[in-house]
Design a protein around this motif. Sequence first.
Motif, PDB file in Angstrom:
ATOM      1  N   THR A 169      -1.447  -6.151  -0.156  1.00 17.23           N
ATOM      2  CA  THR A 169      -0.857  -5.213   0.799  1.00 17.23           C
ATOM      3  C   THR A 169      -1.962  -4.748   1.746  1.00 17.23           C
ATOM      4  O   THR A 169      -3.131  -5.110   1.579  1.00 17.23           O
ATOM      5  CB  THR A 169      -0.254  -4.003   0.070  1.00 17.23           C
ATOM      6  OG1 THR A 169      -1.283  -3.410  -0.737  1.00 17.23           O
ATOM      7  CG2 THR A 169       0.906  -4.429  -0.824  1.00 17.23           C
ATOM      8  N   VAL A 215       3.550  -4.770   3.119  1.00 14.30           N
ATOM      9  CA  VAL A 215       3.612  -3.444   2.500  1.00 14.30           C
ATOM     10  C   VAL A 215       3.958  -3.490   1.020  1.00 14.30           C
ATOM     11  O   VAL A 215       3.694  -2.539   0.297  1.00 14.30           O
ATOM     12  CB  VAL A 215       4.578  -2.485   3.238  1.00 14.30           C
ATOM     13  CG1 VAL A 215       4.036  -2.158   4.627  1.00 14.30           C
ATOM     14  CG2 VAL A 215       5.977  -3.075   3.333  1.00 14.30           C
ATOM     15  N   THR A 237      10.313 -12.613  10.273  1.00  9.36           N
ATOM     16  CA  THR A 237      11.181 -12.968   9.150  1.00  9.36           C
ATOM     17  C   THR A 237      11.963 -14.236   9.456  1.00  9.36           C
ATOM     18  O   THR A 237      12.156 -15.091   8.587  1.00  9.36           O
ATOM     19  CB  THR A 237      12.127 -11.798   8.834  1.00  9.36           C
ATOM     20  OG1 THR A 237      11.318 -10.644   8.561  1.00  9.36           O
ATOM     21  CG2 THR A 237      12.996 -12.095   7.627  1.00  9.36           C
ATOM     22  N   SER A 262      -2.483  -7.412   7.651  1.00  8.96           N
ATOM     23  CA  SER A 262      -1.602  -7.781   8.755  1.00  8.96           C
ATOM     24  C   SER A 262      -1.497  -9.292   8.817  1.00  8.96           C
ATOM     25  O   SER A 262      -2.471 -10.008   8.563  1.00  8.96           O
ATOM     26  CB  SER A 262      -2.152  -7.224  10.068  1.00  8.96           C
ATOM     27  OG  SER A 262      -2.216  -5.811  10.002  1.00  8.96           O
ATOM     28  N   LYS A 285       2.741  -5.854   8.884  1.00  7.82           N
ATOM     29  CA  LYS A 285       1.815  -5.659   7.777  1.00  7.82           C
ATOM     30  C   LYS A 285       2.532  -5.894   6.448  1.00  7.82           C
ATOM     31  O   LYS A 285       3.695  -5.524   6.295  1.00  7.82           O
ATOM     32  CB  LYS A 285       1.328  -4.210   7.866  1.00  7.82           C
ATOM     33  CG  LYS A 285       0.312  -3.777   6.860  1.00  7.82           C
ATOM     34  CD  LYS A 285      -0.225  -2.394   7.221  1.00  7.82           C
ATOM     35  CE  LYS A 285       0.475  -1.295   6.458  1.00  7.82           C
ATOM     36  NZ  LYS A 285      -0.206   0.016   6.629  1.00  7.82           N
ATOM     37  N   VAL A 334       7.248  -7.982   1.465  1.00  2.00           N
ATOM     38  CA  VAL A 334       7.951  -7.238   2.499  1.00  2.00           C
ATOM     39  C   VAL A 334       6.969  -6.959   3.631  1.00  2.00           C
ATOM     40  O   VAL A 334       5.844  -6.519   3.388  1.00  2.00           O
ATOM     41  CB  VAL A 334       8.503  -5.907   1.939  1.00  2.00           C
ATOM     42  CG1 VAL A 334       9.224  -5.133   3.037  1.00  2.00           C
ATOM     43  CG2 VAL A 334       9.446  -6.182   0.775  1.00  2.00           C
ATOM     44  N   ILE A 335       7.417  -7.222   4.848  1.00  2.00           N
ATOM     45  CA  ILE A 335       6.573  -7.009   6.017  1.00  2.00           C
ATOM     46  C   ILE A 335       7.134  -5.850   6.834  1.00  2.00           C
ATOM     47  O   ILE A 335       8.343  -5.726   7.023  1.00  2.00           O
ATOM     48  CB  ILE A 335       6.480  -8.310   6.861  1.00  2.00           C
ATOM     49  CG1 ILE A 335       5.380  -8.208   7.915  1.00  2.00           C
ATOM     50  CG2 ILE A 335       7.821  -8.666   7.508  1.00  2.00           C
ATOM     51  CD1 ILE A 335       5.084  -9.542   8.611  1.00  2.00           C
ATOM     52  N   LYS A 336       6.228  -4.960   7.249  1.00  2.00           N
ATOM     53  CA  LYS A 336       6.664  -3.831   8.061  1.00  2.00           C
ATOM     54  C   LYS A 336       5.618  -3.573   9.136  1.00  2.00           C
ATOM     55  O   LYS A 336       4.451  -3.347   8.818  1.00  2.00           O
ATOM     56  CB  LYS A 336       6.855  -2.609   7.170  1.00  2.00           C
ATOM     57  CG  LYS A 336       7.667  -1.529   7.858  1.00  2.00           C
ATOM     58  CD  LYS A 336       8.109  -0.437   6.913  1.00  2.00           C
ATOM     59  CE  LYS A 336       8.779   0.698   7.729  1.00  2.00           C
ATOM     60  NZ  LYS A 336       9.123   1.847   6.919  1.00  2.00           N
ATOM     61  N   LYS A 337       6.043  -3.637  10.395  1.00  2.00           N
ATOM     62  CA  LYS A 337       5.134  -3.513  11.536  1.00  2.00           C
ATOM     63  C   LYS A 337       4.008  -4.541  11.420  1.00  2.00           C
ATOM     64  O   LYS A 337       2.842  -4.251  11.657  1.00  2.00           O
ATOM     65  CB  LYS A 337       4.565  -2.097  11.627  1.00  2.00           C
ATOM     66  CG  LYS A 337       5.632  -1.091  11.993  1.00  2.00           C
ATOM     67  CD  LYS A 337       5.061   0.304  12.252  1.00  2.00           C
ATOM     68  CE  LYS A 337       6.204   1.302  12.468  1.00  2.00           C
ATOM     69  NZ  LYS A 337       5.726   2.688  12.489  1.00  2.00           N
ATOM     70  N   LYS A 341       8.116  -8.859  16.588  1.00  2.00           N
ATOM     71  CA  LYS A 341       8.827  -7.873  15.769  1.00  2.00           C
ATOM     72  C   LYS A 341       9.021  -8.433  14.357  1.00  2.00           C
ATOM     73  O   LYS A 341       9.076  -9.646  14.152  1.00  2.00           O
ATOM     74  CB  LYS A 341      10.181  -7.555  16.405  1.00  2.00           C
ATOM     75  CG  LYS A 341      10.061  -6.993  17.812  1.00  2.00           C
ATOM     76  CD  LYS A 341      11.063  -5.895  18.085  1.00  2.00           C
ATOM     77  CE  LYS A 341      10.885  -5.336  19.488  1.00  2.00           C
ATOM     78  NZ  LYS A 341       9.543  -4.759  19.695  1.00  2.00           N
ATOM     79  N   ASP A 342       9.138  -7.507  13.385  1.00  2.22           N
ATOM     80  CA  ASP A 342       9.299  -7.934  11.993  1.00  2.22           C
ATOM     81  C   ASP A 342      10.474  -8.894  11.844  1.00  2.22           C
ATOM     82  O   ASP A 342      10.406  -9.863  11.089  1.00  2.22           O
ATOM     83  CB  ASP A 342       9.501  -6.721  11.077  1.00  2.22           C
ATOM     84  CG  ASP A 342       8.282  -5.827  11.034  1.00  2.22           C
ATOM     85  OD1 ASP A 342       8.445  -4.629  10.738  1.00  2.22           O
ATOM     86  OD2 ASP A 342       7.154  -6.319  11.282  1.00  2.22           O
ATOM     87  N   LYS A 343      11.528  -8.632  12.584  1.00  2.00           N
ATOM     88  CA  LYS A 343      12.715  -9.479  12.507  1.00  2.00           C
ATOM     89  C   LYS A 343      12.389 -10.906  12.950  1.00  2.00           C
ATOM     90  O   LYS A 343      12.851 -11.885  12.347  1.00  2.00           O
ATOM     91  CB  LYS A 343      13.790  -8.884  13.435  1.00  2.00           C
ATOM     92  CG  LYS A 343      15.196  -9.399  13.198  1.00  2.00           C
ATOM     93  CD  LYS A 343      16.208  -8.618  14.029  1.00  2.00           C
ATOM     94  CE  LYS A 343      17.380  -9.539  14.400  1.00  2.00           C
ATOM     95  NZ  LYS A 343      18.343  -8.904  15.320  1.00  2.00           N
TER      96      LYS A 343
END
Lengths: 235, 235
Positions: free
Chosen positions: A171, A156, A192, A174, A154, A149-152, A187-189
Amino acid sequence: MSTLYPSLEDLKMDQAIQMVGSGPLLGQLVAPVSGNSQGTRRAEIKPGMREIHLCKDECGKTGLRLRAIDQGLFVQLVKANSPASLVGLRFGDQILQIDGCDCAGWSTDRAHRVLKRASAEKIVMAVRDRPFQRTVTMHKDSTGHVGFVIKKGKVVSVVRGSSAARNGLLTNHSVCEVNGQNVIGLKDKEVTEILATAGSVVTLTIIPTVIYEHMVKKLSPTLLHHTMDHSIPDA
Amino acid sequence: MSTLYPSLEDLKMDQAIQMVGSGPLLGQLVAPVSGNSQGTRRAEIKPGMREIHLCKDECGKTGLRLRAIDQGLFVQLVKANSPASLVGLRFGDQILQIDGCDCAGWSTDRAHRVLKRASAEKIVMAVRDRPFQRTVTMHKDSTGHVGFVIKKGKVVSVVRGSSAARNGLLTNHSVCEVNGQNVIGLKDKEVTEILATAGSVVTLTIIPTVIYEHMVKKLSPTLLHHTMDHSIPDA
């Protein structure tokens, strides 16, 4: 000396092949072949240093932003369609020399002054390939996921039992590139989406987030998102 | 694709050789030849992963201490003359699998429990070579120095005009190895001695200190100094 494998799947496939030998099952095995994947090759971080020749564009710019860290000089930003992107400079590259002068101990300001005053026709740089980064190669599962899972920007979390878990993706790291394509500032989107359209072999270029944050200090998110080169590199 | 050089001196030597071509000066040039140096080869960090087989000693020990970091599992300590040192495990190696099980997300305690319960005859591990570390190859000057100051195992300054400066050695990095020999936990004086007796080519294996400090958490300085394997490895 032990054999080295690009991913754990390659290791397991090699073992499977050895077990079935030349028996009837051999034809049914499909080797992951991570190392031959184009994305894996593009992402590869090369030890040692190289020399590059840069020239300025019609506005007298290189498209390069540098940052001093730990008495070294690093590439902080490579603008799209710039001389810097043309010669293959990437975020995190360490610049060791500019026109024969060691960059050790330079401040960020001094580095930019040197670039400004440098010849428009040819600037010679000695470069070490992204010393703080490394790659992790993984394989998509039947649902098309590698398992993190990527968030900002990074990582996570890592999904248990996934290729990311098998290959020890960490984890607090980046993501700089997906299959050699720079995704910093996206952006994360968007990241993805790039992952979704990537082939079955995914090579991430990662950097410890604590170091990443040093590198992007004083760099506006807008510059990161809109100015940086995010194009798909040539093979 | 650009030529890659192990050190800046190799790059400069190559250019010098190309300039003098086959002229009278050629015989006088002495190539640094960093890459062929035994220490450089020993220190080399190999991308990808390998499989190792470990067995326990007569006391049922592996000589290995592990530490969980960022959902991964790392070698924190390799005891001298232990099964772990025998199979070439090193500080900072990432253990991806033990006996076929992914180590992703394990706690430090769980990892040691697994090792304790594992078979004494054969423990199979998938290992990634020291992902947080990298090497910097330098050449001694006429006074025998490469040009950096070490304090508490950490590079604290780089001498202007030195090989360390040319090759972009960074401060805030802890030194793990000198020419492939582990120096973690040794006193600065001992490391300086090892450097002094090293050949003219010095390859340091370094790790960002911020990461090093995570790795050695809860590891007593006595263990680091007296128990860890500091022997000179075979070529």
